[in-house]
Design an enzyme around this catalytic site. Structure first.
Site, PDB file in Angstrom:
ATOM      1  N   THR A  92     -11.339  24.003   2.849  1.00  0.00           N
ATOM      2  CA  THR A  92     -11.211  22.631   3.355  1.00  0.00           C
ATOM      3  C   THR A  92     -11.323  21.613   2.217  1.00  0.00           C
ATOM      4  OG1 THR A  92     -13.571  22.527   3.903  1.00  0.00           O
ATOM      5  CG2 THR A  92     -12.065  23.167   5.674  1.00  0.00           C
ATOM      6  N   TYR A 149     -21.139  25.682  14.105  1.00  0.00           N
ATOM      7  CA  TYR A 149     -21.584  24.775  13.035  1.00  0.00           C
ATOM      8  C   TYR A 149     -23.074  24.457  13.187  1.00  0.00           C
ATOM      9  CZ  TYR A 149     -21.541  20.645   9.961  1.00  0.00           C
ATOM     10  OH  TYR A 149     -21.791  19.735   8.965  1.00  0.00           O
ATOM     11  N   LYS A 209     -26.126  25.744  10.683  1.00  0.00           N
ATOM     12  CA  LYS A 209     -26.953  24.802   9.919  1.00  0.00           C
ATOM     13  C   LYS A 209     -28.425  24.929  10.297  1.00  0.00           C
ATOM     14  CE  LYS A 209     -23.844  22.552   7.360  1.00  0.00           C
ATOM     15  NZ  LYS A 209     -23.887  22.555   5.887  1.00  0.00           N
TER      16      LYS A 209
END
Ligand code: UDP
Length: 327
Positions: A43, A153, A157
């Site tokens: 990305t 995600y 995290k």
């Protein structure tokens, strides 16, 4: 991290070719540190660091940090910023996102442990999920759907925070955790699907701005220079965090669309699209701790930051070549 800033310390930045990572590389080099940027360009973009290619303090290693962290020689700090960060991008690569947060974090911590380096984890406001407490202080444990689409995600995290805390407790690694709230600015990639890049590109191209849901959901948008200043203040401190770094000025997505139309003078209208699953209803950082412990607070107003972002998009990007994406 040992020694004062700007005396040639060597810092590994994973995700250093990404939006935020590349601004960190710039800021570290500007103050005299050396940088090893590790990125697999999934990305991130080479264009974000192309201007650093001939800088004597800059090295680039193309690698997926979930598989290897090819950093030779001593490092004084490891900044783990490698991850897809935009919802459409992490939803498109769920397993890679979980690997970057888990194995990528572990490899970064091991590198820091080997060199006695400070390790700084890029965590996120997504830790708080769809928050039941508003604004969100660091002490809030969050409201995350552990099996929903965004969990790839959020939970990666959260795991990364747990792993970082475990290395601190049991391995004695000098760690810090920053919880980054929505950040925007130059080098946001057109087509990354985030709200600021989508709205600016749509306005410039004269297409309707895609407001998901009724637009009443809120976010608090931090300009990238403010975000980088907060992260470096944390890096240079002995604080462990987690610390929220973000701008507490809250705005609804509908209001943001209006502001973008006003700023660009665009005749684009607004079109409503379905709200993505588990989209947080509101989000605003409580930055009391960052103010108190780091003496940091954001200074760039939203209208100024958006104008600077727009200027960069028009000058540097071929906006028409990258249509915005959505869910
Ligand atoms: N959003 C929107 N239109 C877009 C892109 C995003 O209305 O074209 C909304 C999205 O549903 C969310 C907010 O804007 O409520 C921020 O989305 P973004 O993807 O930038 O980041 P998030 O905070 O959700 O991680």
């Amino acid at each position: 991290m040992t020694g004062p800033a700007g005396v040639g310390r060597r810092v590994a930045v994973t995700g250093g070719a990404g939006f935020l990572g590349s601004h960190l590389c710039d800021a570290l080099l500007d103050r005299g540190d050396r940088v090893v940027c590790v990125d697999d360009l999934s990305t991130g973009r080479l264009a974000n660091v192309a201007h650093l290619e001939d800088h004597p303090g800059f090295e680039l290693a193309l690698a997926d940090v979930a598989r290897e962290l090819p950093v030779d020689g001593h490092v004084d700090a490891v900044l783990h910023f490698a991850s897809a960060a935009s919802p459409p991008e992490y939803l498109a690569r769920p397993l890679a996102t979980m690997a970057a947060g888990s194995e990528g974090t572990r490899l970064g911590l091991e590198l820091a442990a080997r060199h006695g380096a400070r390790f700084l984890l890029a965590s996120t406001s997504e830790i708080y999920g769809d928050p039941a407490l508003h604004p969100q202080p660091e002490s809030y444990w969050g409201n995350v759907n552990p099996t929903g689409p965004r969990s790839v995600y959020d939970e990666a995290k959260r795991f990364a925070e747990a792993l970082t805390s475990a290395y601190r407790r049991t391995e004695g690694v000098d760690t810090a955790i920053v919880r980054i709230f929505n950040t925007y600015g130059p080098r946001l990639r057109p087509g990354d699907g985030r709200v600021v890049s989508n709205f600016l590109v749509q306005a410039v191209e004269g297409r309707p701005l895609t407001v998901y849901g009724d637009g009443s959901q809120t976010r608090s948008l931090c300009f990238v220079d403010d975000q980088v200043a907060g992260i470096l203040a944390l890096l240079d401190s002995s604080e462990t965090g987690p610390l929220n770094i973000g701008n507490p000025e809250e705005i609804s997505i509908g209001e943001l669309a209006g502001l973008v139309l006003e700023l660009t003078g665009s005749a684009s209208g607004i079109v409503h699209r379905p709200l993505p699953a588990d989209d947080p209803v509101r989000r605003r950082p409580d930055i009391t701790e960052a103010r108190r412990r780091l003496g940091w607070e954001p200074v760039v107003a939203l209208a100024d930051g958006l104008a600077r972002t727009l200027d960069h998009l028009i000058r540097q990007e071929h906006v028409a070549a990258h249509p915005p994406v959505g869910p």
